[in-house]
Design a protein around this motif. Structure first.
Motif, PDB file in Angstrom:
ATOM      1  N   ARG A  46       0.837  -1.197   0.000  1.00 38.56           N
ATOM      2  CA  ARG A  46       0.000   0.000   0.000  1.00 38.56           C
ATOM      3  C   ARG A  46       0.871   1.246   0.000  1.00 38.56           C
ATOM      4  O   ARG A  46       2.010   1.232   0.489  1.00 38.56           O
ATOM      5  N   SER A  47       0.334   2.333  -0.501  1.00 41.81           N
ATOM      6  CA  SER A  47       1.022   3.618  -0.383  1.00 41.81           C
ATOM      7  C   SER A  47       0.842   4.142   1.035  1.00 41.81           C
ATOM      8  O   SER A  47      -0.072   3.720   1.772  1.00 41.81           O
ATOM      9  N   PHE A  48       1.693   5.064   1.395  1.00 44.10           N
ATOM     10  CA  PHE A  48       1.589   5.676   2.723  1.00 44.10           C
ATOM     11  C   PHE A  48       0.214   6.330   2.888  1.00 44.10           C
ATOM     12  O   PHE A  48      -0.445   6.178   3.933  1.00 44.10           O
ATOM     13  N   GLY A  49      -0.234   7.027   1.860  1.00 46.00           N
ATOM     14  CA  GLY A  49      -1.526   7.692   1.923  1.00 46.00           C
ATOM     15  C   GLY A  49      -2.675   6.718   2.096  1.00 46.00           C
ATOM     16  O   GLY A  49      -3.635   6.991   2.846  1.00 46.00           O
ATOM     17  N   GLU A  50      -2.611   5.592   1.412  1.00 49.17           N
ATOM     18  CA  GLU A  50      -3.652   4.571   1.564  1.00 49.17           C
ATOM     19  C   GLU A  50      -3.690   4.031   2.983  1.00 49.17           C
ATOM     20  O   GLU A  50      -4.779   3.791   3.544  1.00 49.17           O
ATOM     21  N   LEU A  51      -2.529   3.864   3.591  1.00 51.54           N
ATOM     22  CA  LEU A  51      -2.475   3.367   4.964  1.00 51.54           C
ATOM     23  C   LEU A  51      -3.034   4.386   5.951  1.00 51.54           C
ATOM     24  O   LEU A  51      -3.730   4.024   6.906  1.00 51.54           O
ATOM     25  N   VAL A  52      -2.735   5.650   5.718  1.00 52.83           N
ATOM     26  CA  VAL A  52      -3.279   6.715   6.587  1.00 52.83           C
ATOM     27  C   VAL A  52      -4.806   6.708   6.510  1.00 52.83           C
ATOM     28  O   VAL A  52      -5.504   6.760   7.532  1.00 52.83           O
ATOM     29  N   ALA A  53      -5.329   6.623   5.298  1.00 56.23           N
ATOM     30  CA  ALA A  53      -6.781   6.624   5.115  1.00 56.23           C
ATOM     31  C   ALA A  53      -7.415   5.401   5.777  1.00 56.23           C
ATOM     32  O   ALA A  53      -8.463   5.503   6.433  1.00 56.23           O
ATOM     33  N   ALA A  54      -6.795   4.246   5.613  1.00 57.93           N
ATOM     34  CA  ALA A  54      -7.342   3.025   6.191  1.00 57.93           C
ATOM     35  C   ALA A  54      -7.300   3.050   7.716  1.00 57.93           C
ATOM     36  O   ALA A  54      -8.175   2.498   8.384  1.00 57.93           O
ATOM     37  N   ALA A  55      -6.273   3.717   8.282  1.00 61.18           N
ATOM     38  CA  ALA A  55      -6.140   3.776   9.742  1.00 61.18           C
ATOM     39  C   ALA A  55      -7.229   4.631  10.378  1.00 61.18           C
ATOM     40  O   ALA A  55      -7.652   4.376  11.510  1.00 61.18           O
ATOM     41  N   GLY A  56      -7.696   5.638   9.694  1.00 59.21           N
ATOM     42  CA  GLY A  56      -8.788   6.461  10.203  1.00 59.21           C
ATOM     43  C   GLY A  56      -8.509   7.106  11.549  1.00 59.21           C
ATOM     44  O   GLY A  56      -9.411   7.243  12.379  1.00 59.21           O
TER      45      GLY A  56
END
Length: 327
Positions: A46-56
C-alpha cells in the motif's frame, strides 16, 4: 554433552539506536517518502496515503513525544534486563539466529539457511546511507567493524548434525574484505552483550528475499534440529540461543505480534508452524528467526516477555518491539 539453557528474543530496530526526537521522526519521514515497500496487515503493498486513510486516526494518540519516550525507555530497559539475565545464566556459547540483508550474501548467491564456521566474527562498519544520523545509529546498533570470538568447532558440529537431519546447509568461513556481519548479529554482541566475551555461532535465515524464504514450519524444524545438534556437542557447554529481529515492521501488525508471542509463551507449535506466509514480508519476515528459536527452546519455561507496539506515523508504520527469555 552440551545443552541449551536459554532462548532469548530481541528486536534490533534503528528505533532502539537513538532517542525518538531524532530517529523516530526521521523514520516516519522515510515511511512517507516510500523509501521501501509498505505491506499492510494482510500482506498487500500500500502507499503511505492509503495506509493513513485506512487507519482512520487510530494511531493519532500514539504519536506524541511523551508516548514515544516512554516506549523507548521501556524497550531499552528490556534490553538491559535481557543482558543481565543472560549473563546470570553463564552461557559458554551463543547461537544467534538472524537474517542477512546483503551484508554477507547478495542476489548472486542467497542461501535459504547458512551457518558460519569462521575463526572470528567481524561486524560490518556503518554503511554510507547519505545521512550522518543513520551512520551514527548503525554504530549504536553495534555495527562498528569490531572483531568478536567465534566457535568454529561448535559451528562445524552443528553443520554436520543439521546435514544428517536433511537440512541442505550453506556455509561460510569468512566475510568479504569490505564487509562483515550486519545489525542482526552486531546488535547481540556489539550492543546487547557489549564487553561480554561469549563465542558465537551465527545461523543465517533468508527471511527477506524471495523466492527461497523458508516456511514457518521449516524454521521451527530448524530450531528443533539445532537443539538436537547442541545435545550432542562435546564440552558440556551451556548454550544460549538468541533470535534477533522483528517483530512486525515497517507496518506494525500488533495482532500478529501478540499471537506469535503468546504461541511462544505456551509452546503452541501448531500456530507457529502455520503462520500465514503472506504476512511475513519485509521486516516482519524476521519473525522466522523467532520461530526457529521457539523450536530450539520448546523444552524451556517462559520466564518473561514484553511487547511494545512502537507506532511512529498516522499510517501505522513503526516496529513491534519485542523481548523475551525462556530458560
Amino acid at each position: 554433552m552440551s545443552k541449551i539453557v536459554a532462548v532469548a528474543g530481541t528486536s534490533h530496530s534503528p528505533m532502539l539506536g537513538m532517542e525518538p526526537q531524532r530517529m523516530w521522526r526521521l523514520r516516519a519521514e522515510n515511511d512517507a517518502d516510500n523509501d521501501y515497500d509498505l505491506f499492510d496487515q494482510k500482506g498487500d503493498i500500500r502507499s503511505f496515503g492509503e495506509l493513513v486513510a485506512a487507519a482512520g486516526g487510530r494511531y493519532d494518540d500514539e504519536l506524541s513525544l511523551d508516548v514515544w519516550n516512554e516506549k523507548y525507555g521501556n524497550a531499552l530497559a528490556c534490553v538491559d534486563r535481557l543482558r543481565e539475565e543472560l549473563i546470570e545464566l553463564k552461557p559458554d556459547l551463543l547461537v544467534v539466529i538472524g537474517d542477512d540483508q546483503e551484508e554477507l550474501f547478495t542476489p548472486r548467491n542467497q542461501p535459504a539457511i547458512a551457518v558460519y564456521y569462521g575463526e572470528k566474527i567481524e561486524t560490518h562498519k556503518p554503511i554510507d546511507m547519505g545521512n550522518a544520523l543513520l551512520s551514527e545509529v548503525q554504530h549504536n546498533l553495534g555495527m562498528d567493524g569490531e572483531v568478536y570470538p567465534a566457535h568454529p568447532q561448535a559451528a562445524l558440529h552443528i553443520i554436520k548434525e543439521l546435514i544428517s537431519r536433511d537440512f541442505d546447509i550453506a556455509t561460510s568461513s569468512e566475510t568479504e574484505t569490505e564487509g562483515g556481519f550486519g545489525h542482526a548479529f552486531a546488535w547481540v554482541v556489539g550492543r546487547m552483550l557489549k564487553n561480554i566475551t561469549i563465542p558465537m555461532v551465527p545461523v543465517l535465515i533468508n527471511t527477506y528475499y524471495p523466492p527461497n524464504q523458508p516456511t514457518p514450519a521449516r524454521c521451527y524444524d530448524l530450531g528443533q534440529a539445532l537443539a538436537e545438534a547442541v545435545d550432542s556437542l562435546a564440552g558440556d557447554l551451556r548454550v544460549a540461543v538468541v533470535a534477533s529481529g522483528g517483530l512486525s515492521h515497517f507496518v506494525v501488525n500488533d495482532e500478529l505480534d501478540r499471537q506469535i508471542l503468546e504461541a511462544m509463551r505456551t509452546h503452541d507449535e501448531t500456530t507457529l508452524r502455520t503462520l500465514p506466509v503472506e504476512q511475513l514480508d519485509s521486516g516482519t519476515s524476521e519473525v522466522r528467526n523467532w520461530i526457529a528459536a521457539a523450536g530450539a527452546g520448546r523444552h524451556l519455561a517462559h520466564r518473561w516477555s514484553t511487547y511494545i507496539p512502537a507506532w511512529r506515523s498516522a499510517a501505522g508504520t513503526g516496529v513491534g518491539l519485542a523481548f523475551g527469555l525462556w530458560s
